[in-house]
Design a protein around this motif. Structure first.
Motif, short mmCIF file in Angstrom:
data_model
loop_
_atom_site.label_atom_id
_atom_site.label_comp_id
_atom_site.label_asym_id
_atom_site.label_seq_id
_atom_site.Cartn_x
_atom_site.Cartn_y
_atom_site.Cartn_z
N PHE A 152 50.45 32.18 8.64
CA PHE A 152 49.21 31.69 8.37
C PHE A 152 48.22 32.08 8.93
O PHE A 152 48.88 31.97 10.47
CB PHE A 152 49.50 30.29 7.85
N ARG A 153 46.75 31.97 9.72
CA ARG A 153 46.21 32.58 10.45
C ARG A 153 45.20 31.46 11.21
O ARG A 153 44.36 30.50 10.59
CB ARG A 153 45.36 33.59 10.57
N LEU A 154 45.60 29.94 11.97
CA LEU A 154 45.29 28.56 11.82
C LEU A 154 43.88 29.28 12.24
O LEU A 154 43.05 28.51 11.85
CB LEU A 154 45.34 28.15 13.01
N ARG A 169 52.88 30.76 22.35
CA ARG A 169 51.44 30.35 22.22
C ARG A 169 50.48 30.71 21.12
O ARG A 169 50.03 30.15 20.97
CB ARG A 169 51.54 30.10 23.38
N LYS A 170 50.82 31.95 21.71
CA LYS A 170 49.84 33.01 20.65
C LYS A 170 50.54 33.23 19.38
O LYS A 170 49.55 32.29 18.44
CB LYS A 170 49.73 34.16 21.35
N ILE A 171 51.10 32.80 19.50
CA ILE A 171 51.63 32.62 17.25
C ILE A 171 51.54 31.07 17.70
O ILE A 171 51.22 31.46 15.69
CB ILE A 171 53.73 32.61 17.62
N VAL A 172 51.71 30.14 17.53
CA VAL A 172 51.27 28.64 17.79
C VAL A 172 49.98 28.51 17.31
O VAL A 172 49.25 28.11 16.42
CB VAL A 172 51.59 27.78 18.19
N MET A 173 49.03 29.41 18.21
CA MET A 173 47.67 29.46 18.61
C MET A 173 47.11 30.08 17.40
O MET A 173 45.56 29.55 17.03
CB MET A 173 47.20 29.57 19.72
N ALA A 174 48.11 30.79 17.15
CA ALA A 174 47.15 32.07 15.73
C ALA A 174 45.89 32.58 16.59
O ALA A 174 45.58 33.17 15.88
CB ALA A 174 47.22 31.56 14.84
N ASP A 175 46.15 33.10 17.87
CA ASP A 175 45.24 34.22 18.50
C ASP A 175 45.09 35.05 17.82
O ASP A 175 44.15 35.93 17.75
CB ASP A 175 45.13 33.54 20.24
N TRP A 206 41.37 31.51 5.94
CA TRP A 206 40.53 31.13 5.64
C TRP A 206 39.65 30.45 4.21
O TRP A 206 39.25 29.23 4.08
CB TRP A 206 38.83 32.48 6.15
N GLY A 207 40.07 31.37 2.87
CA GLY A 207 39.22 30.20 1.60
C GLY A 207 40.16 29.35 2.03
O GLY A 207 39.84 28.34 1.68
N LEU A 208 41.68 29.05 2.63
CA LEU A 208 42.47 27.88 1.70
C LEU A 208 41.40 26.77 3.25
O LEU A 208 42.02 25.70 2.52
CB LEU A 208 44.11 28.31 2.48
N GLY A 209 41.21 27.51 4.32
CA GLY A 209 40.62 25.77 4.83
C GLY A 209 38.80 25.75 4.50
O GLY A 209 38.93 24.85 3.95
N HIS A 210 38.45 26.57 3.99
CA HIS A 210 37.31 26.43 3.11
C HIS A 210 37.00 25.41 1.97
O HIS A 210 36.75 24.45 1.37
CB HIS A 210 36.40 27.70 2.65
N THR A 211 38.47 25.81 1.76
CA THR A 211 38.43 24.98 -0.05
C THR A 211 38.92 23.66 0.20
O THR A 211 38.93 22.93 -0.54
CB THR A 211 40.10 25.40 -1.07
N THR A 212 40.01 23.37 1.69
CA THR A 212 40.20 22.14 2.12
C THR A 212 39.43 21.21 1.75
O THR A 212 38.86 19.82 2.07
CB THR A 212 41.44 21.85 3.11
N THR A 213 38.30 21.84 2.96
CA THR A 213 37.18 20.59 3.46
C THR A 213 36.36 20.74 1.83
O THR A 213 35.70 19.13 1.38
CB THR A 213 35.41 21.68 4.54
N LEU A 214 36.49 21.88 0.99
CA LEU A 214 35.10 21.42 -0.40
C LEU A 214 36.26 20.35 -1.69
O LEU A 214 35.75 19.55 -1.71
CB LEU A 214 35.11 22.45 -1.05
N PHE A 215 37.43 20.57 -0.71
CA PHE A 215 38.15 19.34 -1.43
C PHE A 215 38.02 18.06 -1.14
O PHE A 215 37.97 17.23 -2.59
CB PHE A 215 40.24 19.90 -1.70
N LEU A 216 38.38 18.20 -0.58
CA LEU A 216 37.57 16.43 0.67
C LEU A 216 36.56 16.13 0.01
O LEU A 216 36.61 15.29 -0.80
CB LEU A 216 38.33 16.38 2.09
N ALA A 217 35.57 17.14 0.16
CA ALA A 217 34.02 16.50 -0.39
C ALA A 217 33.88 16.42 -1.49
O ALA A 217 33.00 15.17 -1.93
CB ALA A 217 32.87 17.68 0.59
N GLY A 218 34.58 16.61 -2.47
CA GLY A 218 34.46 17.04 -3.95
C GLY A 218 34.95 15.83 -4.49
O GLY A 218 34.62 15.25 -5.03
N GLY A 219 36.33 15.34 -3.87
CA GLY A 219 37.10 14.38 -4.30
C GLY A 219 36.45 12.95 -3.93
O GLY A 219 36.44 11.76 -4.16
N ALA A 220 35.31 13.12 -2.33
CA ALA A 220 35.00 11.97 -2.71
C ALA A 220 33.51 11.27 -3.32
O ALA A 220 33.05 10.84 -3.81
CB ALA A 220 34.10 11.71 -0.65
#
Length: 267
Positions: free
Chosen positions: A166-168, A141-147, A48-62
């Protein structure tokens, strides 16, 4: 003038604090409810933190490179989207538990071992109330989709539990949260940073604080599910309460942003 070290320390503290936002905790709780081992739950928070950081890094970079600010109405739209996401997570939590049935399997790890070991497994149920093990394609399928991370005996042992994964699903939820809530405070501080290098460092330490904090929080969130893992009725009651609360919280957030906040009414 605020020193660069003070700015970075502020970023770290805000990152740690940011993980404690109520909507973040509710969302991660619905995902962690699928896990019975607290040591494996930590990777849910990290994803979750990695996903959150990804978005913030893109917004902050812009913001740093292009001096582009996120419109307030767009930020409200992301808040509203978080409410929808919480409702969907709550519904998924309720439905996924109803599709599964708990069974107790007894076996010996070796022929010379006199004591029987009991393991609890969840199997999917179908309309005629029979149960079946997932096919090889369904597991893939469950592994790929991380359900759902497949239930393996080794995952319940300390060595298997500490194996990173990693949990997608958790990552995607984190990306949606990235532009909502108190993340706006992080971008506000970033707008007053003059050095690009300091701004990038600020983004990284903020993300680090969020990732580590949510990872540790996930351990404690998973404890009720871990403790009740061998008490099916109690476990089901806890998961039902979590799913229902996520739906109610999401509806409340949508009302607060959409109606009271004026996103849908145009006020």
């Amino acid at each position: 003038m605020t020193s660069e070290l003070e700015i970075l320390a502020l970023g770290l503290l805000l990152g740690i604090r940011h993980a404690f936002d109520a909507d973040h905790l509710v969302a991660v709780t619905t995902i962690v409810s699928e896990y019975k081992n607290p040591l494996r739950a930590v990777w849910i928070g990290v994803s979750w933190g990695l996903g959150h950081t990804t978005t913030l890094f893109l917004a902050g970079g812009a913001l740093l490179l292009l001096n582009v600010h996120i419109p307030e109405r767009m930020a409200l739209a992301f808040e509203f989207l978080v409410g929808i996401m919480l409702i969907l997570l709550g519904i998924q939590t309720l439905m996924s538990f109803r599709r599964r049935k708990m069974h107790i399997h007894e076996h010996r790890h070796s022929e010379d071992e006199p004591e029987l070991h009991k393991h609890f497994h969840l199997h999917e149920t179908i309309a005629d109330h029979t149960h079946r093990h997932p096919t090889r394609w369904e597991n893939m399928r469950k592994i790929v989709m991380a359900d759902i991370i497949p239930a393996e005996h080794g995952a319940d042992r300390p060595r298997g539990a500490l194996t990173p994964f990693f949990r997608l699903k958790s990552y995607v939820v984190g990306t949606v949260h990235g532009l909502a809530g108190s993340a706006a405070l992080m971008l506000l501080v970033l707008a007053n940073v003059r050095s690009t290098w300091t701004g990038v460092s600020y983004l990284l330490v903020f993300g680090l604080g969020t990732v580590v904090s949510m990872g540790l929080i996930s351990i404690f969130i998973s404890l009720p599910f871990s403790i009740s893992g061998r008490m099916p009725q109690l476990n089901r009651a806890i998961q039902t309460a979590v799913g229902a609360f996520s739906i109610v919280f999401g509806l409340g957030l949508m009302y607060q942003i959409g109606i009271a906040g004026g996103l849908l009414t145009g006020i």
